[in-house]
Design a protein around this motif. Structure first.
Motif, PDB file in Angstrom:
ATOM      1  N   VAL A 585      70.191  94.889  15.080  1.00 13.12           N
ATOM      2  CA  VAL A 585      68.997  94.110  14.753  1.00 13.12           C
ATOM      3  C   VAL A 585      67.924  94.340  15.802  1.00 13.12           C
ATOM      4  CG1 VAL A 585      68.094  91.776  14.367  1.00 13.12           C
ATOM      5  CG2 VAL A 585      70.418  92.341  13.631  1.00 13.12           C
ATOM      6  N   LEU A 586      66.666  94.385  15.355  1.00 12.98           N
ATOM      7  CA  LEU A 586      65.530  94.482  16.265  1.00 12.98           C
ATOM      8  C   LEU A 586      65.310  93.117  16.910  1.00 12.98           C
ATOM      9  CD1 LEU A 586      63.099  96.077  17.379  1.00 12.98           C
ATOM     10  CD2 LEU A 586      61.800  95.298  15.376  1.00 12.98           C
ATOM     11  N   VAL A 587      65.434  93.075  18.255  1.00 18.62           N
ATOM     12  CA  VAL A 587      65.303  91.827  19.002  1.00 18.62           C
ATOM     13  C   VAL A 587      64.087  91.941  19.921  1.00 18.62           C
ATOM     14  CG1 VAL A 587      66.402  90.308  20.702  1.00 18.62           C
ATOM     15  CG2 VAL A 587      67.775  91.390  18.903  1.00 18.62           C
ATOM     16  N   PRO A 588      63.224  90.937  19.946  1.00 22.73           N
ATOM     17  CA  PRO A 588      62.043  90.999  20.806  1.00 22.73           C
ATOM     18  C   PRO A 588      62.407  91.307  22.255  1.00 22.73           C
ATOM     19  CG  PRO A 588      61.900  89.114  19.340  1.00 22.73           C
ATOM     20  CD  PRO A 588      63.257  89.693  19.152  1.00 22.73           C
ATOM     21  N   GLU A 589      61.696  92.251  22.836  1.00 24.78           N
ATOM     22  CA  GLU A 589      61.820  92.653  24.243  1.00 24.78           C
ATOM     23  C   GLU A 589      63.134  93.354  24.558  1.00 24.78           C
ATOM     24  OE1 GLU A 589      61.092  89.225  26.617  1.00 24.78           O
ATOM     25  OE2 GLU A 589      59.038  88.960  25.866  1.00 24.78           O
ATOM     26  N   GLN A 590      64.031  93.527  23.566  1.00 29.70           N
ATOM     27  CA  GLN A 590      65.297  94.218  23.820  1.00 29.70           C
ATOM     28  C   GLN A 590      65.497  95.443  22.936  1.00 29.70           C
ATOM     29  OE1 GLN A 590      68.859  91.736  24.522  1.00 29.70           O
ATOM     30  NE2 GLN A 590      67.570  89.940  24.158  1.00 29.70           N
ATOM     31  N   GLY A 591      64.625  95.566  21.919  1.00 29.85           N
ATOM     32  CA  GLY A 591      64.809  96.678  20.991  1.00 29.85           C
ATOM     33  C   GLY A 591      65.924  96.397  20.007  1.00 29.85           C
ATOM     34  N   ARG A 592      66.533  97.454  19.489  1.00 24.71           N
ATOM     35  CA  ARG A 592      67.597  97.300  18.487  1.00 24.71           C
ATOM     36  C   ARG A 592      68.960  97.234  19.175  1.00 24.71           C
ATOM     37  NH1 ARG A 592      66.025  97.920  13.207  1.00 24.71           N
ATOM     38  NH2 ARG A 592      63.838  98.580  12.942  1.00 24.71           N
ATOM     39  N   ILE A 593      69.615  96.110  19.033  1.00 25.87           N
ATOM     40  CA  ILE A 593      70.924  95.918  19.667  1.00 25.87           C
ATOM     41  C   ILE A 593      71.894  95.330  18.633  1.00 25.87           C
ATOM     42  CG2 ILE A 593      69.937  95.593  21.968  1.00 25.87           C
ATOM     43  CD1 ILE A 593      70.347  92.591  21.647  1.00 25.87           C
ATOM     44  N   ASP A 594      73.199  95.451  18.926  1.00 29.54           N
ATOM     45  CA  ASP A 594      74.210  94.885  18.027  1.00 29.54           C
ATOM     46  C   ASP A 594      74.349  93.388  18.280  1.00 29.54           C
ATOM     47  OD1 ASP A 594      74.729  97.301  16.839  1.00 29.54           O
ATOM     48  OD2 ASP A 594      76.375  97.810  18.211  1.00 29.54           O
ATOM     49  N   LEU A 595      74.227  92.599  17.221  1.00 30.70           N
ATOM     50  CA  LEU A 595      74.367  91.144  17.324  1.00 30.70           C
ATOM     51  C   LEU A 595      75.579  90.689  16.510  1.00 30.70           C
ATOM     52  CD1 LEU A 595      70.705  89.811  16.884  1.00 30.70           C
ATOM     53  CD2 LEU A 595      71.940  90.329  18.996  1.00 30.70           C
ATOM     54  N   PRO A 596      76.274  89.646  16.994  1.00 33.30           N
ATOM     55  CA  PRO A 596      77.388  89.107  16.206  1.00 33.30           C
ATOM     56  C   PRO A 596      76.865  88.450  14.923  1.00 33.30           C
ATOM     57  CG  PRO A 596      76.925  87.693  18.093  1.00 33.30           C
ATOM     58  CD  PRO A 596      76.091  88.927  18.272  1.00 33.30           C
ATOM     59  N   VAL A 597      77.624  88.598  13.853  1.00 34.70           N
ATOM     60  CA  VAL A 597      77.277  87.990  12.574  1.00 34.70           C
ATOM     61  C   VAL A 597      78.329  86.928  12.247  1.00 34.70           C
ATOM     62  CG1 VAL A 597      76.925  88.380  10.109  1.00 34.70           C
ATOM     63  CG2 VAL A 597      76.198  90.117  11.763  1.00 34.70           C
ATOM     64  N   TYR A 598      77.890  85.690  12.022  1.00 35.45           N
ATOM     65  CA  TYR A 598      78.775  84.584  11.694  1.00 35.45           C
ATOM     66  C   TYR A 598      78.585  84.205  10.227  1.00 35.45           C
ATOM     67  CZ  TYR A 598      79.124  84.141  16.766  1.00 35.45           C
ATOM     68  OH  TYR A 598      79.335  84.396  18.098  1.00 35.45           O
ATOM     69  N   ARG A 599      79.693  84.057   9.512  1.00 37.26           N
ATOM     70  CA  ARG A 599      79.644  83.684   8.097  1.00 37.26           C
ATOM     71  C   ARG A 599      79.946  82.203   7.961  1.00 37.26           C
ATOM     72  NH1 ARG A 599      77.504  86.277   4.072  1.00 37.26           N
ATOM     73  NH2 ARG A 599      79.107  85.470   2.667  1.00 37.26           N
ATOM     74  N   LEU A 600      78.981  81.444   7.468  1.00 36.90           N
ATOM     75  CA  LEU A 600      79.147  79.994   7.360  1.00 36.90           C
ATOM     76  C   LEU A 600      80.328  79.635   6.464  1.00 36.90           C
ATOM     77  CD1 LEU A 600      78.052  77.200   8.091  1.00 36.90           C
ATOM     78  CD2 LEU A 600      76.492  77.372   6.149  1.00 36.90           C
ATOM     79  N   ASN A 601      80.568  80.445   5.440  1.00 35.81           N
ATOM     80  CA  ASN A 601      81.652  80.147   4.492  1.00 35.81           C
ATOM     81  C   ASN A 601      83.035  80.179   5.133  1.00 35.81           C
ATOM     82  OD1 ASN A 601      79.576  80.143   2.704  1.00 35.81           O
ATOM     83  ND2 ASN A 601      80.132  82.026   1.640  1.00 35.81           N
TER      84      ASN A 601
END
Length: 644
Positions: A585-601
């Motif tokens: 994901v494109l993150v402000p001031e960090q560029g594109r980095i891998d972020l954890p994805v949480y599924r509410l279900n």
């Protein structure tokens, strides 16, 4: 199994909420603006699939107890200025009224009426030349392009004068002929004595009436083909519902968002939020409201696009910025809306021919949206088309590369919504931002940061929250008449007449006399001051109102369907949530980095995690920026807090 279906028709998506004793289920379909009855029945088809595992609309409509429907069609029509061309006929003694109406909102007035205004001298209405003058006036307006007319006279005799015009119109343009001209008389709609409010109410109602009438009766007729046992109920902006034939078009304005406000009121009570503001982000608009101390703001003379009208309406403001709003470069900056690509062709990434840039396209290109899981996995997204639209309309004209463009679009969207929050609500240190609608959670934390709000709430039903909210509405009929004589005899006679009318209308809704509550009150107007007197069963005219300039009698018949308020819900952190994977994901001031994805279900009450991260549910995605932590409540809702 007895259950209820609530349908909220938006500009881009139509939400379906199925409520029963076993819980709540939801689904969505794309709105079909060329034929709203199509997406209405597609919603019923998907509801039957959700309930039975296979499409069976016939069984669904045999078993359903209630079908409630709300729509943002009116809101979107006003916002986008799409509707019939109106002609306005005024009293010649009030030649300044047209300019006074235009002063309320020149843009809306010009879009609805423009120069299609004509005057009739009320003094000649009893003279032989009245017919010639009225026909001449109507022909003049239709020659200018008016395809629907509004007659709104002023003065104390406005009702009688409009009735005289009506008799001539019915005689010269009988309704059985193809040449009949649709005419709305303001006095048939409201007895409000304020000429500007009355005229605006009639204009807005006439603007919304045609398309809503055609669709709603068509939908109701199709339901009859299935022998549905109960009529379709239309949810109104006053928080209640009624059948199609007894619903006034203007009262459907912002009815979908009002459903969200009803849900918000119950949600705030469950969590003890003293002050909550909401962003209901749909395809065309972001609807903004406020709930303070468990009460939704509603005023007797409501507002449509800031214009005062004669009816009680919830104070909801619609900003022309949603998931399908058009982004473009203008004067070296990014301009958003009010134009929308709607459901067809939709955002460019939908692959349905759209070539305009939208925040949905930008969110896909930033990595926030997963093409495989978007819309419950029922719609593929085309990143190449999204990039072409974003760069052609925003990036290239502003001299930005793709990542800069995507970030600039996100910042512009959040800044605009934050500014609209400050414009329409009062924000304090205790304010909680509730985010719902299909696109509401996506940028909620970013909006909160820019608005100075430290807590955000995302309901588990966020994606269909307005449809969920209308599930608590009552069925009602409301009446208002001008009390000509300020005496107890006149009051008793008028009360009896209204009670009989209410009994007929409520019987048509399916409720026997005695099964619903009836209440009445008097509203006296003296100059600009209004005084309310609740009758509480009395039929005596209050002496203190005898000298009022005008007195209206208001009567309400209400069949209560609401259940008791829900219990209090706790929010406590118990265990660190487990991510279901990562996303670049494109993150402000960090560029594109891998972020954890949480599924509410897959999460449990008490699960928590900190940003930066992505939180997803079948029909919504939320960006959790750095500095924010989310916790899943006992009820499965998400509460996010800005860490100091």
């Amino acid at each position: 199994m007895a259950f209820q279906i609530n349908i909220d028709n938006g500009g881009t998506l139509t939400d379906v909420c199925i409520m029963s004793d076993e819980g709540v289920k939801k689904t969505k379909v794309l709105t079909t603006p060329y034929d709203l009855s199509k997406c209405f029945f597609e919603g019923l088809q998907k509801a039957s699939e959700t309930l039975y595992g296979a499409e069976d609309v016939k069984r669904l409509l045999e078993e359903v107890e209630l079908i409630r429907y709300s729509t943002t069609q009116g809101t979107n029509a006003i916002c986008e200025r799409k509707g019939p061309k109106l002609g306005l006929i005024l009293d010649q003694a009030a030649t300044d009224l047209a300019e006074a109406l235009r002063a309320h909102d020149p843009d809306v007035y010009d879009a609805l009426v423009g120069d299609r205004v004509a005057y009739i001298d009320a003094a000649i209405l009893d003279a032989p030349e009245a017919e010639v003058e009225i026909v001449k006036t109507i022909n003049e307006l239709t020659a200018k392009g008016a395809n629907r007319l509004v007659v709104s006279f002023g003065g104390t005799g406005f009702h009688a004068n409009e009735d005289k015009v009506k008799k001539v119109v019915l005689r010269k343009y009988p309704r059985h002929l193809l040449g009949a001209v649709p005419v709305l008389y303001a006095s048939d709609l409201t007895v409000d004595r304020a000429p500007e409010r009355r005229a605006w109410s009639a204009l807005i109602n006439a603007f919304l009436h045609t398309s809503m009438e055609a669709f709603l009766f068509q939908a109701e007729n199709r339901l009859r083909d299935y022998r549905t046992k109960n009529p379709l109920l239309i949810f109104r902006n006053d928080g209640d519902a009624s059948r199609v034939a007894k619903t006034v078009a203007i009262k459907t304005y912002s009815s979908g968002p009002r459903g969200g406000m009803e849900g918000m009121r119950g949600f705030a009570n469950m969590y003890g939020f003293r002050d909550a503001v909401s962003i209901d982000v749909g395809g065309t608009t972001t609807d903004i409201g406020q709930c303070t101390d468990g009460k939704v703001a509603e005023i007797r003379r409501g507002h449509v696009e800031g214009i005062s009208v004669s009816f009680p309406l919830c104070e909801i403001s619609s900003a022309g910025a949603g998931g399908s709003s058009v982004f473009k470069a203008k004067d070296g900056a990014i301009a958003i809306g009010p134009e929308s690509v709607g459901a067809l062709p939709g955002p460019a990434c939908f692959g349905r021919g759209g070539k305009e840039a939208t925040i949905t396209d930008a969110s896909l290109l930033s990595g926030l949206l997963d093409p495989g899981s978007y819309f419950g996995g029922g719609m593929g997204l085309d990143a190449a088309r999204a990039e072409a639209a974003v760069m052609a309309n925003v990036g290239t004209p502003l001299g930005l590369d793709l990542d800069q463009t995507v970030q600039a679009m996100s910042d512009a969207f959040e800044t605009k919504i934050a500014a609209e929050l400050h414009r329409f609500t009062t924000i304090s240190a205790d304010t909680v931002l509730m985010a719902f609608g299909g696109a509401g959670p996506l940028n909620a934390c970013g909006v909160a940061d820019k608005a100075g709000i430290k807590r955000v709430a995302i309901p588990a039903m966020a994606a269909v929250f307005s449809a969920y909210g209308i599930g608590s509405c009552n069925v009602s009929q409301n009446y208002a008449v001008d009390l000509a004589e300020h005496t107890s005899e006149a009051l008793k006679s008028t009360l009896d007449s209204l009670r009989q009318k209410a009994a007929r209308d409520m019987f048509a809704e399916g409720f026997e006399e005695g099964s619903y509550a009836v209440s009445a009150r008097l509203v006296a107007q003296s100059g600009d001051r209004e005084t309310v007197h609740e009758l509480n069963g009395s039929e005596s005219f209050p002496a203190e109102m005898a000298g009022a300039d005008a007195v209206e009698l208001e009567l309400s018949a209400v069949k209560s369907l609401r259940k008791g308020e829900a219990k209090q819900v706790a929010v406590s952190r118990k265990a660190a949530a487990k991510a279901d994977g990562t996303r670049n994901v494109l993150v402000p001031e960090q560029g594109r980095i891998d972020l954890p994805v949480y599924r509410l279900n897959t999460m449990q009450p008490g699960d928590f995690a900190a940003g930066p991260a992505i939180l997803e549910e079948d029909y919504f995605t939320a960006r959790i920026p750095a500095g924010w932590t989310f916790t899943v409540s006992e009820a499965g809702d998400v509460i996010l807090d800005r860490e100091e």
